[in-house]
Design an enzyme around this catalytic site. Structure first.
Site, PDB file in Angstrom:
ATOM      1  N   LYS A 170      30.792  49.090  10.900  1.00 18.85           N
ATOM      2  CA  LYS A 170      30.068  50.245  12.035  1.00 18.85           C
ATOM      3  C   LYS A 170      31.151  50.566  12.755  1.00 18.85           C
ATOM      4  O   LYS A 170      32.399  49.804  12.811  1.00 18.85           O
ATOM      5  CB  LYS A 170      28.673  49.562  12.330  1.00 18.85           C
ATOM      6  N   HIS A 173      32.033  50.803  19.342  1.00 19.30           N
ATOM      7  CA  HIS A 173      31.924  51.870  20.521  1.00 19.30           C
ATOM      8  C   HIS A 173      32.136  51.198  21.851  1.00 19.30           C
ATOM      9  O   HIS A 173      32.613  50.006  21.923  1.00 19.30           O
ATOM     10  CB  HIS A 173      30.661  52.146  20.536  1.00 19.30           C
ATOM     11  N   HIS A 176      31.334  47.659  22.779  1.00 22.66           N
ATOM     12  CA  HIS A 176      32.013  46.896  22.335  1.00 22.66           C
ATOM     13  C   HIS A 176      33.252  46.673  23.347  1.00 22.66           C
ATOM     14  O   HIS A 176      33.750  45.567  23.597  1.00 22.66           O
ATOM     15  CB  HIS A 176      32.243  46.956  21.032  1.00 22.66           C
TER      16      HIS A 176
HETATM   17  N1  ARG Z   1      27.039  42.918  17.223  1.00 24.76           N
HETATM   18  C1  ARG Z   1      26.332  43.203  18.259  1.00 24.76           C
HETATM   19  C2  ARG Z   1      25.886  44.823  18.470  1.00 24.76           C
HETATM   20  O1  ARG Z   1      27.126  45.175  18.055  1.00 24.76           O
HETATM   21  C3  ARG Z   1      26.387  42.548  19.382  1.00 24.76           C
HETATM   22  C4  ARG Z   1      26.281  41.149  19.461  1.00 24.76           C
HETATM   23  C5  ARG Z   1      26.058  40.356  20.717  1.00 24.76           C
HETATM   24  N2  ARG Z   1      25.896  39.032  20.667  1.00 24.76           N
HETATM   25  C6  ARG Z   1      24.912  38.169  20.258  1.00 24.76           C
HETATM   26  N3  ARG Z   1      24.793  36.954  20.524  1.00 24.76           N
HETATM   27  N4  ARG Z   1      23.773  39.013  19.764  1.00 24.76           N
HETATM   28  O2  ARG Z   1      25.132  45.179  18.841  1.00 24.76           O
END
Ligand code: ARG
Length: 614
Positions: A170, A173, A176
Site C-alpha cells: 500500500k 503516506h 507513516h
Molecule cells: N500498519 C498500520 C497502518 O499503516 C500502522 C501500524 C501501527 N502499529 C500498530 N501496532 N497497530 O495503519
C-alpha cells in the site's frame, strides 16, 4: 528466549560523568533528582534555593528548588514567593531574603519585583562551568557516553518503541512519515537518557490485501519489476486488482480464500508472499538509511503467532467480553465508551486489532519491557485505546506501561508530478527542490563539493524540522517552499547555523589547538550576547529532560532555533577573526564551538545529520 537474569546483565552500564563541579566554588547541598555533573544550571538553582531557604525558615532547600524557574526576559532565575504559602506579607519576605543575601561565586545579585525575586548568576562561573561541562561530556568520554544534554533518569530500563510500520503493497503516506520521524527521535531520546531501546518496525504485512495481491500477481506480476522496485510493483498490482474487484466481487472471494490458505500455513500460498516481504523490507531499509532512521528489528503483523491470538480470544470469552455477531466475534467495550470491535472474522481469519493484542503479549513475553511506546497517528486513537483496554482487562499488569504517542494529520503532500505514494518520491522531491534553491546562489553553489548529497541532506532536514516544529497533535500543511527556505525557522536555517559554527575552526587555524576549558580566559566573555549563548547552552539538559516527559520533539526544535538566533545576534559583535586579543579570541572560539557541539547534539537527537559545509 533469554532469561530475565541474562537480560539484566545486558543492560548498558553507565559511567559517571567526567565533569565534576570545581572545588574552588562554595560548596552546595545535594538535592535529590538533580545532577550538577550533567546540568550546570542545577548548581545555580540549588545555590538560589539555599539563599531563600536560609532566609525563610522553615522552608527547605528542596522545597525552594522546585520553585526556581527561568525564562523571564532579562532575568536569569526567578522565584515566585507566593507559591510557598508562608505567613506574612510577600514584601516582608522578599526584604528578608535580600537582607540576608551575600553575593558569592554562584549568585551575584538578587532584586525584588512585586511577588518575584530575580537572581543573577555570576557570569564567569556560568560560562566557565558550561563550557567545561560541554567539553567534558562531548570529548572526555573514555567509555562511549551519551552526549551533553543526556540525563540518566531511566538508567538501565528497557523500552520498546514501535514506529513507521508501513503497509507492504500500500502507499507510504505522510502519516507513516510522521511516525518514522517522531519515532526515530524518541528512540534517540530514550537512548540518550540511559534507557535500553529496542526499536521495532511493525509492518502491515498480513491481511486480506495479500490475498488480493496474490490474485493480481498471477495476472500482472513480473519478477523483473519486482526485483527492481518491489514496493512500487506490488502497489501497482494492488491498485489494479482492487479496481477490478470493485466490478467483480468474485475476485474478493478468491482473495479471501487465498488469504485463508496463508493463515492456515499453506506453504504454496506463502511462497510468493515471503519474497514480496523480503524485497520490500530491503528497499525500505535503504530509504530509512537515507533518512538516518534505524530499526533493531523488522517485525510485522504476520509474525503474531496464532496461539497468542487464540489464547487472548479465549481469555476474553472467559471474561464475558465476547459476543457473536453473525459468525464473527466481537469484544464489547461499551462500558468503557470504546464501542464494539470485531476480533475474529466469520471465516476465522484474524484482524488488525487481534494481531495487536496478541503481538503485545508476545513482545512482553519476549522482551519483558519496562515500557512500550506505539507511535501511531491520532486517527487510530480508538483502535489503540481498544487494544490497550483489552490488555488491561485481560489482567496484564504491564498494560499500564503501554503508551500511545499520537500525532495529527498532514495535508497537501504532493510533488510537482502529482500525488505522493512512496517514501523515495518524498525524499527525491525534497532533494530536487533544495537543489534548485541552492542553485540560485551560483558562487556558493560552485564551492560545494557534493551538491547532490548536500541538497538531499538539507531537504530531509527541512521535512523533519517542519514535522517536529509544533506540538505533535497539531495538523499541518505540507509546504515545500516554506520548509526548504533558508529564511525563517526552517531546517535549512538550522543546518546553516551549524555550518557557520563549523567554519570557525577552518577560518582561524592559528588559534588551534584551544587550551582546556579550565585554562581559558572565560572572564573575557563579557558581552551580553555571549552570556546569552552560555545560558542557553546551560538549559539544554533541561530541554532534553522535558522532551522525555512530554514526548514532544518541538522543545528540542525550539531550542535549536533560539540558539541559532542567539548566535546570529552575537556574530557581528562577538568576533573571533580580527580580534586582537588572542586570549579573548580563544575564549570566544571555545564558546562558538560549544554552541556547535550542542546544536549538533540537538540535531542528532532529532535524527538529523548536522552538516559541516554547505
Ligand atoms: N500498519 C498500520 C497502518 O499503516 C500502522 C501500524 C501501527 N502499529 C500498530 N501496532 N497497530 O495503519
Amino acid at each position: 528466549m533469554a532469561s530475565t537474569s541474562t537480560q539484566q546483565s545486558n543492560k548498558p552500564i553507565l559511567a559517571p560523568s567526567p565533569f565534576s563541579v570545581p572545588s574552588d566554588l562554595p560548596k552546595l547541598p545535594e538535592v535529590a533528582g538533580t545532577d550538577p555533573t550533567r546540568c550546570v544550571l542545577d548548581s545555580f538553582r540549588i545555590a538560589i534555593a539555599k539563599v531563600v531557604a536560609d532566609a525563610l525558615e522553615p522552608l527547605t532547600v528542596e522545597q525552594v528548588y522546585q520553585g526556581v524557574d527561568y525564562g523571564k526576559k532579562g532575568e536569569d532565575f526567578t522565584v515566585a514567593l507566593p507559591r510557598f504559602k508562608l505567613p506574612g506579607k510577600i514584601d516582608e519576605l522578599a526584604k528578608k531574603v535580600i537582607a540576608k543575601f551575600q553575593p558569592d561565586e554562584w549568585i551575584e545579585s538578587v532584586t525584588h519585583d512585586r511577588a518575584f525575586l530575580h537572581f543573577r548568576c555570576r557570569t564567569n562561573t556560568l560560562t566557565r562551568l558550561v563550557l567545561d561541562q560541554i567539553h567534558a561530556l562531548t570529548y572526555d568520554t573514555a567509555s562511549k557516553q551519551p552526549e551533553y544534554g543526556a540525563n540518566y533518569l531511566g538508567e538501565g530500563k528497557r523500552v520498546i518503541i514501535e514506529y513507521s510500520s508501513p503497509n507492504i503493497a500500500k502507499s507510504f503516506h505522510v502519516g507513516h512519515l510522521r511516525s518514522t520521524i517522531i519515532g526515530a527521535f524518541l528512540a534517540n531520546l530514550y537512548k540518550a537518557c540511559g534507557w535500553e531501546v529496542l526499536s521495532l518496525n511493525y509492518l502491515g504485512d498480513w491481511g486480506t490485501q495479500f490475498g488480493l495481491i496474490a490474485v493480481g500477481f498471477e495476472k500482472y506480476g513480473s519478477q523483473e519489476a519486482l526485483e527492481k522496485d518491489a514496493i512500487q510493483h506490488l502497489f501497482e498490482i494492488y491498485v489494479k486488482v482492487n479496481a477490478e474487484a470493485e466490478k467483480d466481487p468474485s475476485i474478493r472471494d478468491e482473495a479471501a480464500a487465498w488469504f485463508k490458505r496463508m493463515e492456515d500455513g499453506d506453504e504454496e500460498a506463502l511462497k510468493n508472499w515471503r519474497v514480496w516481504r523480503q524485497l520490500s523490507v530491503r528497499k525500505y531499509a535503504e530509504e530509512y538509511d537515507r533518512l538516518n532512521v534505524h530499526f533493531d528489528a523488522y517485525t510485522g503483523e504476520s509474525e503474531v503467532p496464532q496461539e497468542s491470538m487464540d489464547k487472548a480470544l479465549k481469555q476474553l470469552q472467559e471474561l464475558n467480553l465476547i459476543e457473536e455477531d453473525n459468525g464473527a466475534l466481537r469484544v464489547n467495550l461499551e462500558k468503557y465508551k470504546l464501542g464494539k470491535a470485531v476480533v475474529r472474522k466469520r471465516d476465522g481469519t484474524s484482524i488488525y486489532l487481534t494481531r495487536d493484542i496478541g503481538g503485545a503479549v508476545e513482545r512482553y513475553n519476549k522482551y519483558k519491557f519496562d515500557k512500550m511506546i506505539y507511535v501511531i497517528s491520532a486517527q487510530q486513537d480508538m483502535h489503540v485505546a481498544q487494544f490497550f483496554k483489552v490488555l488491561e482487562l485481560m489482567g496484564f499488569d504491564w498494560a499500564k506501561n503501554l503508551e500511545h504517542v499520537n500525532y495529527g494529520l498532514v495535508q497537501g503532500m504532493s510533488t510537482r508530478k502529482g500525488t505522493v505514494v512512496f517514501l523515495d518520491q518524498i525524499i527525491r522531491e525534497a532533494a530536487s527542490v533544495m537543489h534548485e534553491q541552492m542553485r540560485k546562489n551560483e558562487d556558493k553553489y560552485n564551492a560545494i563539493e557534493d551538491p547532490e548529497y548536500v541538497a538531499q541532506e538539507i531537504g530531509i532536514t527541512g521535512i523533519k524540522i517542519q514535522d517536529m516544529a509544533a506540538k505533535r497533535i497539531n495538523n499541518y500543511t505540507f509546504n515545500w517552499d516554506r520548509m526548504l527556505s533558508f529564511e525563517g525557522d526552517t531546517g535549512p536555517y538550522l543546518q546553516y547555523a551549524h555550518v557557520r559554527l563549523s567554519s570557525i575552526e577552518r577560518k582561524n587555524p592559528e588559534l588551534l589547538p584551544l587550551p582546556a576549558p579550565s585554562q581559558l580566559k572565560t572572564d573575557l566573555l563579557v558581552e551580553p550576547q555571549a552570556r546569552e549563548i552560555a545560558f542557553l547552552l546551560g538549559t539544554y539538559p533541561d530541554v532534553v529532560k522535558t522532551a522525555l516527559k512530554t514526548h514532544e520533539p518541538s522543545g528540542i526544535v525550539t531550542f535549536g532555533f533560539r540558539l541559532s538566533h542567539a548566535i546570529s545576534s552575537a556574530w557581528e559583535t562577538v568576533i573571533v577573526k580580527g580580534e586582537q586579543d588572542k586570549e579573548k579570541a580563544k575564549a570566544r572560539m571555545a564558546l562558538y564551538l560549544a554552541a556547535r557541539d550542542v546544536l549538533g547534539a540537538a540535531l542528532r537527537l532529532l535524527s538529523i545529520r548536522p552538516l559541516e559545509r554547505m
